[in-house]
Design an enzyme around this catalytic site. Sequence first.
Site, PDB file in Angstrom:
ATOM      1  N   PHE A 153       0.799  -1.221   0.000  1.00 38.81           N
ATOM      2  CA  PHE A 153       0.000   0.000   0.000  1.00 38.81           C
ATOM      3  C   PHE A 153       0.829   1.267   0.000  1.00 38.81           C
ATOM      4  O   PHE A 153       0.355   2.330  -0.403  1.00 38.81           O
ATOM      5  CB  PHE A 153      -0.948   0.023   1.209  1.00 38.81           C
ATOM      6  CG  PHE A 153      -0.262   0.274   2.535  1.00 38.81           C
ATOM      7  CD1 PHE A 153       0.090   1.548   2.944  1.00 38.81           C
ATOM      8  CD2 PHE A 153       0.039  -0.784   3.386  1.00 38.81           C
ATOM      9  CE1 PHE A 153       0.725   1.777   4.151  1.00 38.81           C
ATOM     10  CE2 PHE A 153       0.674  -0.570   4.603  1.00 38.81           C
ATOM     11  CZ  PHE A 153       1.012   0.716   4.992  1.00 38.81           C
ATOM     12  N   LYS A 174      -1.277  -7.740  -8.738  1.00 37.27           N
ATOM     13  CA  LYS A 174      -2.219  -7.770  -7.621  1.00 37.27           C
ATOM     14  C   LYS A 174      -1.786  -6.672  -6.667  1.00 37.27           C
ATOM     15  O   LYS A 174      -0.911  -6.856  -5.832  1.00 37.27           O
ATOM     16  CB  LYS A 174      -2.193  -9.131  -6.918  1.00 37.27           C
ATOM     17  CG  LYS A 174      -3.512  -9.519  -6.196  1.00 37.27           C
ATOM     18  CD  LYS A 174      -3.996  -8.532  -5.165  1.00 37.27           C
ATOM     19  CE  LYS A 174      -3.203  -8.606  -3.873  1.00 37.27           C
ATOM     20  NZ  LYS A 174      -3.772  -7.681  -2.819  1.00 37.27           N
ATOM     21  N   CYS A 213       9.805   1.217   3.564  1.00 38.42           N
ATOM     22  CA  CYS A 213      10.776   0.228   4.038  1.00 38.42           C
ATOM     23  C   CYS A 213      12.187   0.790   4.094  1.00 38.42           C
ATOM     24  O   CYS A 213      13.072   0.148   4.654  1.00 38.42           O
ATOM     25  CB  CYS A 213      10.736  -1.023   3.151  1.00 38.42           C
ATOM     26  SG  CYS A 213      11.310  -0.743   1.467  1.00 38.42           S
TER      27      CYS A 213
END
Length: 500
Positions: free
Chosen positions: A150, A174, A282
């Site tokens: 996200f 996806k 991240c």
Amino acid sequence: MTKTVNHWIGGKTAEGASGTYGPVTDPATGEVTTQVAFATVAEVDAAVAAAKDAFATWRHSSLAQRTSILFTFRALLDQHRDEIAALITAEHGKVHSDALGEVARGLEIVDLACGITVQLKGELSTQVATNVDVASIRQPLGVVAGITPFNFPAMVPMWMFPIAVACGNTFVLKPSEKDPSVSLKIAELLAEAGLPDGVFNVVHGDKVAVDRLLEHPDVQAVSFVGSTPIARYIHTTASAHGKRVQALGGAKNHMLVLPDADLDAAADAAVSAAYGSAGERCMAISAVVAVGAIGDELVEKIRERAEKIKIGPGTDPASEMGPLITAAHRDKVASYVSGAAAEGAEVVLDGTGYTVEGYEDGHWIGISLLDKVPVTAKAYQEEIFGPVLTVLRVDSYDEGIALINASPFGNGTAIFTRDGGAARRFQLEVEAGMVGVNVPIPVPVGYHSFGGWKDSLFGDHHIYGNDGTHFYTRGKVVTTRWPDPADAPAGVDLGFPRNH
């Protein structure tokens, strides 16, 4: 009326058939603005089938055709960057300037894919034996899948599909169900650019869709970016089904600050790297390791800067940091701060009670700064993925490098120092895949690959750059003999082939 985000299969919108939908909220207001269709196994199969059918012809398309389409796509992406950034802000919550930066970084990989011809060049050795030549070539895999998080709904998919399709593969994406609209806009722009139907497909959903992609016999490779537990699951499951996998996991990125560092520069970097994108990345710096007596001064400089950050809705040009993606995630991030003192940390800034006037139902959290954090504290041990910076104290460089290398994560790290020898030693000794020297977020440019070590990466290939090209292709070696017309027939020879 709530908007519905559907799938994109075979070059057109495909309405969800499952009857199951997930909510998409505006993080600034907490309001559900969109519903996203969750795919069934049959719908995933339809997307893979469309990709497989398209591969039969796309694999034989010329490099000139592929790159021409990508050049057109790049121009369209550039024209629509504000629109894409607005979609990111509406569903993710990050401020508009940050969303524009995300699109710009994705464009870097599209640029790389536009020049893929150079990286797909093979090798040729002539006359390795009499009249024998050997060539090495790289060929596409087939249908490949991307499962994306996200936090960067535009950039991370663009780390994957431009290189994949440039190499001659077809792609099934996806995306995160939390902010799905960007993926549909990208699909529309690719179609407008002339990409043949079925080369790029999008299916939305949850574990049902993910597991089907991991198990599907026609999916040859899977790319993933997300948390470490899911990355490990993706790698284990897809590998067990014979697929090539690159699964990028979580992080606990450290910034080692030596006593000789420019503390103002280090404090600026720490605040930018810890609180930018609300810490939902991240490559955020989440642990500052202060060496020696500089700790108190450094923490005070960080505190002074952090308190000035303007938090508000991403649509407000004055906002520097937006809300978190969901209320549940906001509550989880807050729990690390509220429990920190009991675990021995000193809470310098506590942002857990923060709200924005007029947007009280938004997923807000303020800036948090924790000092003198023990390595045993949950706030240090786990990836928080929010605007929480922990500071740890050590007495020496050796103690600092040992602390960093003891972490199970090895994504990115940085050192701040004026000492070239110490910096050189650090970049050789630290156990992480990406290293910054006086650079707090060492994300490589598009033509160098991105990836960590240890529990931050599962699989052999990093993402984009040369590793990306290698991941989405496989090598083949061709040995050829064309006898000279003047030569007499050699006859049968059952001996070991001679190269001399």
